[in-house]
Each structure stands twice: as structure tokens, then as C-alpha cells.
Design a protein around this motif. Structure first.
Motif, short mmCIF file in Angstrom:
data_model
loop_
_atom_site.label_atom_id
_atom_site.label_comp_id
_atom_site.label_asym_id
_atom_site.label_seq_id
_atom_site.Cartn_x
_atom_site.Cartn_y
_atom_site.Cartn_z
N GLN A 7 0.94 -1.13 -0.05
CA GLN A 7 -0.17 -0.12 0.05
C GLN A 7 0.91 1.18 -0.12
OE1 GLN A 7 -2.01 -0.70 3.59
NE2 GLN A 7 -1.25 1.41 4.28
N VAL A 8 2.02 1.19 0.62
CA VAL A 8 2.85 2.51 0.66
C VAL A 8 3.59 2.55 -0.61
CG1 VAL A 8 5.10 3.21 1.70
CG2 VAL A 8 3.38 2.46 3.11
N GLY A 9 3.99 1.61 -1.27
CA GLY A 9 4.32 1.61 -2.60
C GLY A 9 3.44 2.15 -3.55
N LEU A 10 2.22 1.80 -3.60
CA LEU A 10 1.22 2.36 -4.50
C LEU A 10 1.02 3.71 -4.00
CD1 LEU A 10 -1.29 -0.66 -4.48
CD2 LEU A 10 0.15 0.25 -6.39
N GLY A 11 1.18 4.04 -2.80
CA GLY A 11 0.77 5.51 -2.20
C GLY A 11 1.84 6.60 -2.72
N ILE A 12 3.13 5.94 -2.85
CA ILE A 12 4.41 6.60 -3.40
C ILE A 12 4.15 7.13 -4.56
CG2 ILE A 12 6.64 6.34 -3.93
CD1 ILE A 12 7.12 4.90 -1.40
N ALA A 13 3.56 5.98 -5.63
CA ALA A 13 3.32 6.19 -7.08
C ALA A 13 2.04 7.32 -7.18
CB ALA A 13 3.07 4.82 -7.64
N ILE A 14 1.20 7.33 -6.30
CA ILE A 14 -0.03 8.33 -6.33
C ILE A 14 0.65 9.56 -6.16
CG2 ILE A 14 -2.14 8.89 -5.10
CD1 ILE A 14 -2.36 5.97 -4.51
N ALA A 15 1.13 9.76 -4.96
CA ALA A 15 1.66 11.30 -4.76
C ALA A 15 2.77 11.61 -5.83
CB ALA A 15 2.25 11.19 -3.28
N ALA A 16 3.52 10.60 -6.32
CA ALA A 16 4.46 11.42 -7.31
C ALA A 16 3.81 11.64 -8.65
CB ALA A 16 5.43 10.09 -7.60
N LEU A 17 2.98 10.82 -9.20
CA LEU A 17 2.45 11.24 -10.32
C LEU A 17 1.42 12.38 -10.37
CD1 LEU A 17 1.81 7.67 -12.03
CD2 LEU A 17 3.64 9.25 -12.59
N VAL B 167 15.88 9.37 2.18
CA VAL B 167 16.85 9.38 0.89
C VAL B 167 15.95 8.45 -0.03
CG1 VAL B 167 18.80 8.44 -0.16
CG2 VAL B 167 18.97 9.62 1.89
N VAL B 168 15.51 7.19 0.39
CA VAL B 168 14.62 6.21 -0.46
C VAL B 168 13.47 6.83 -0.83
CG1 VAL B 168 13.44 3.88 -0.43
CG2 VAL B 168 15.69 4.15 0.51
N SER B 169 12.72 7.56 0.12
CA SER B 169 11.37 8.43 -0.26
C SER B 169 11.83 9.40 -1.19
CB SER B 169 10.85 8.92 1.11
OG SER B 169 9.79 9.46 0.59
#
Length: 425
Positions: A44-54, A353-355
Motif C-alpha cells: 500500500q505504501v508503494g502504491l501510495g508513493i506512486a499516487i503522490a508522485a504522479l 533518501v529512499v522516499s
């Protein structure tokens, strides 16, 4: 976001503290479920990262209509993906928990807890995707407030459902999961009502947007999810090492894991609130602002986390007394706190750094850094420490692994920011 994360992680620690009053066996049973719960959280965090980034990049580039289409797509796809994962984890629970080292009595305790816990995990994931949408649009207040509200609901329900009230004896261990599920369900109702009054979602053009955005979304989400899935895998391997030390050590390790996430509240808040800002700067090509933001963020993480870690380490016996129910678990938890908590300053740098890497178009490098942290530094040091010095050696090894990972992440960030500055020069 820091206040919200504190509330959210605080109620997870409260869950464990209440369960500890049931005895060592229920606490150990809950601890065995942590790696699989982290697996769901990782996706869910991986998907959330993509959501926020795009979405933040689309907003930074002035593409409002595309941002709305993306918002609708990711909410639907994310909820569906987590539902399928929850069903899979229910189906394979017996061989998985057996391989993790849970005995027959522990697996029986897990069986009654696992179904409501998976329901709570799905509701929490859907709520998290909604939070990601609000953060992408720059609204961190509502997610923070909702984290506090759901935490308070859980805090009220925990003792009632675990221990009962009046003549009702309560549900025991499953009561903690039902309390969480009800709290997340209430949060979803409020969030859905708020989304109805925004202009952030679209109903038309979703098919065309899916074809256009699938590749960049997967390009961010896949490495981000792999990065987020590595910690659950590492947690599974770590708990098999801890399981060889005894049931009390497993229970203490579970409490230490809860305390770890709670102590990292500021870091976690920054990993959620900083990427949308970085994404907008990336969309606008403002690398000088990106460098200023990251320099400030790293200083805050190092100073705050080191100071907090030292204070909690000094107060370790009293913290363990509050959290644990038996002297053996309390002594083991005290040992873990003293060595692990100060090392989270360097762990926080690695996490930041990863985020940032996912937000700035370096998802593969971020994934490799996350993998190196766990499988090159953390797990080998933890295993070697356990072999040489039991629980004390394990704690020292894990702390040393965090130290090495933080230094490596800092070097990676310096190199990547320097390379990004080359075209401008």
C-alpha cells in the motif's frame, strides 16, 4: 502529519500493550503476524508513493484534468490489489506461520486473530490511499486529523473488545483486530464524505488515462513496492532468528518493532509529506529548491532522532515496564531499546533518501538502496550478532547495520544530487 503518525503508530503500540496483559503467548502470536502485516503495508505504501508522485508532478506541470483521472484510477486499483492480497494471505496462513516457527498452540491463537486483522488491513489501506490523494494536493491537515480520530476510536474500543465489559468476557486477541477495523471503517466514511466535496476525481477518460499512465505508474510503483516489500521479507527472516532465542524474546521483539515505528514518527511524517513537495519541484525543474529541502530534512532527522533515541534508551527500564507484562519480556525489551533506539537516527536518513528517490525519478536506485540496507547491512549484522552474543549480540548487530545503511544512503544522495546539477551547470 507528525501528529497523525504519532496517533496512528501509538494505537498500534497500545494494541500490543493491551495484548501483553493477556499473557506472553497472545503477544508472541501477534508478533508472528507482523511480517505479513508489514507485507500489506509495504504494497500500500508503494502504491501510495506512486499516487503522490504522479499526481504532484501533474499538478506541478499544470495538468489538472490528468491529476483528477489519476486520482480515480489509483483509488480503485489500489483497493482491489490489497483485497486480493488479503485473500491470498488468508489462504496460505498455515504453511507461512509454520515456516516462521510458530508452534501448534500459537497458530491456533493466530487463526482467530488473522481474519479480522486482514479486514482491518484492507480498510487501513483504502484509508491510506485516500490520505495519499489529499497529500498530493497539499492537504496534510485532514489526514493528520483523521489519524488522530481513528486512533482515539481504537483506544476506546481496545479494552472493551479485548477484555469485555460487565458480564461479557470480551474477544481476547481478536478484539484488538476488530477495534482497529471499526476505527478504520469510521475513518473511511468521513474521508469519502470529504472527497465528495472536492474536484479531485474524474469519471470520464479513465480508460485512455490508464493506457497513457500505466507505464510511468508501474515504473514508480514497482520499484517502490519492491522497496517496501523488502522490510517484511527481512522481518520474516529476522523473526526466525529471534524465534531461536525463545518465546519471551519473540514477544519482546514484537514490542520493540512497535516502538521502532512509533519513535520514527517524524521520519515517517516527512516521508509522506515531503515527496509531494519534491514532486512539484521536480515537475517545475527547480533543483535548487530540492537541494535546500533535502538538506533541511536530513538535519531535522539526524538531530531529532538521535536526541529522542538517547532519551528513550536512558529510560529503557521504565518504558519496558509500561509495555511488557512479564519480567522476562521486560528484561529482553530493555536490552533491545538500549541499543536500537539511538541507531534509528541513521535509519531515518536512509528512509528519507529512499522516499526522496521515488519522488525525484530515481525509483530503481531507491529500491537498490532499500535492498542494501536490509540484506547487505541489517540482516547479516543481526544474524552474526545473534550467533556471537544471543539477544545482546542481536541488538548490537542490528544497530550497527542501521549505522552502515544511513552512511551509505547519505553518500548515494550526495552523488545523485551532484549528477542532477550537472545539466544546469
Amino acid at each position: 502529519m507528525a501528529i497523525g503518525v504519532l496517533a496512528l503508530l501509538g494505537f498500534q503500540l497500545v494494541d500490543s500493550a493491551f495484548i501483553a496483559r493477556l499473557g506472553t503467548a497472545p503477544l508472541a502470536a501477534q508478533s508472528f503476524t507482523f511480517p505479513l502485516s508489514f507485507l500489506i503495508i509495504g504494497i500500500q505504501v508503494g502504491l501510495g508513493i506512486a499516487i503522490a508522485a504522479l499526481i504532484s508532478r501533474a499538478l506541478g506541470a499544470g495538468e489538472q484534468a490528468r491529476a483528477r483521472r489519476l486520482g480515480s484510477l489509483v483509488l480503485l486499483a489500489g483497493a482491489g490489489a490489497i483485497a486480493l492480497l488479503a485473500l491470498l494471505l488468508w489462504a496460505i496462513q498455515e504453511p507461512v506461520f509454520n515456516s516462521l516457527g510458530a508452534d501448534a498452540a500459537t497458530r491456533e491463537l493466530i487463526r482467530g486473530y488473522w481474519a479480522p486483522q486482514l479486514l482491518a488491513a484492507w480498510l487501513g489501506a483504502a484509508l491510506y490511499f485516500g490520505y495519499s490523494l489529499f497529500r498530493a494536493y497539499g492537504d496534510t491537515r485532514l489526514p493528520g486529523k483523521m489519524m488522530v480520530v481513528t486512533s482515539l476510536v481504537n483506544l476506546v474500543l481496545d479494552p472493551l473488545l479485548i477484555f469485555g465489559v460487565g458480564p461479557w468476557s470480551g474477544l481476547g486477541l481478536p478484539g484488538a483486530a476488530w477495534a482497529t477495523a471499526i476505527a478504520f471503517g469510521c475513518g473511511l466514511v468521513v474521508l469519502a464524505r470529504r472527497l465528495r466535496h472536492t474536484d479531485w476525481l474524474a469519471r470520464e477518460g479513465l480508460g485512455a488515462e490508464l493506457r497513457q499512465s500505466a507505464r510511468p505508474f508501474v515504473g514508480i510503483a514497482a520499484p517502490a513496492m519492491v522497496s517496501q516489500l523488502m522490510p517484511p521479507l527481512a522481518a520474516m527472516l529476522a523473526i526466525t532468528v529471534v524465534a531461536g532465542l525463545g518465546e519471551a524474546q519473540v514477544a519482546a521483539w514484537g514490542l520493540a518493532s512497535r516502538l521502532e515505528t512509533l519513535s520514527l514518527m517524524v521520519v515517517l511524517a516527512m516521508t509522506m509529506s515531503l515527496p509531494p513537495w519534491l514532486g512539484r519541484c521536480h515537475g517545475a525543474g527547480d533543483w535548487e529548491q530540492i537541494r535546500r529541502l533535502l538538506r533541511l530534512a536530513l538535519r531535522v532527522v539526524l538531530v531529532w532522532q538521535l536526541g529522542l533515541g538517547v532519551v528513550i534508551a536512558l529510560a529503557a527500564p521504565w518504558v519496558a515496564l509500561v509495555l511488557s507484562g512479564t519480567p522476562e519480556v521486560r528484561d529482553a525489551l530493555t536490552m533491545l531499546i538500549r541499543f536500537l533506539l539511538p541507531s534509528y537516527a541513521l535509519l531515518g536518513i536512509c528512509m528519507l533518501v529512499v522516499s526522496a528517490g521515488n519522488a525525484l525519478g530515481w525509483p530503481l536506485r531507491a529500491m537498490l538502496m532499500s535492498g542494501a540496507r536490509l540484506f547487505l547491512f541489517y540482516l547479516p549484522c543481526l544474524w552474526l550478532g545473534a550467533q556471537l552474543g544471543g539477544l545482546t549480540g542481536l541488538a548490537i548487530g542490528a544497530a550497527f547495520g542501521n549505522l552502515c545503511a544511513g552512511l551509505a544512503a547519505w553518500q548515494l544522495l550526495r552523488r545523485e544530487l551532484g549528477a542532477a546539477a550537472q545539466p544546469a551547470a
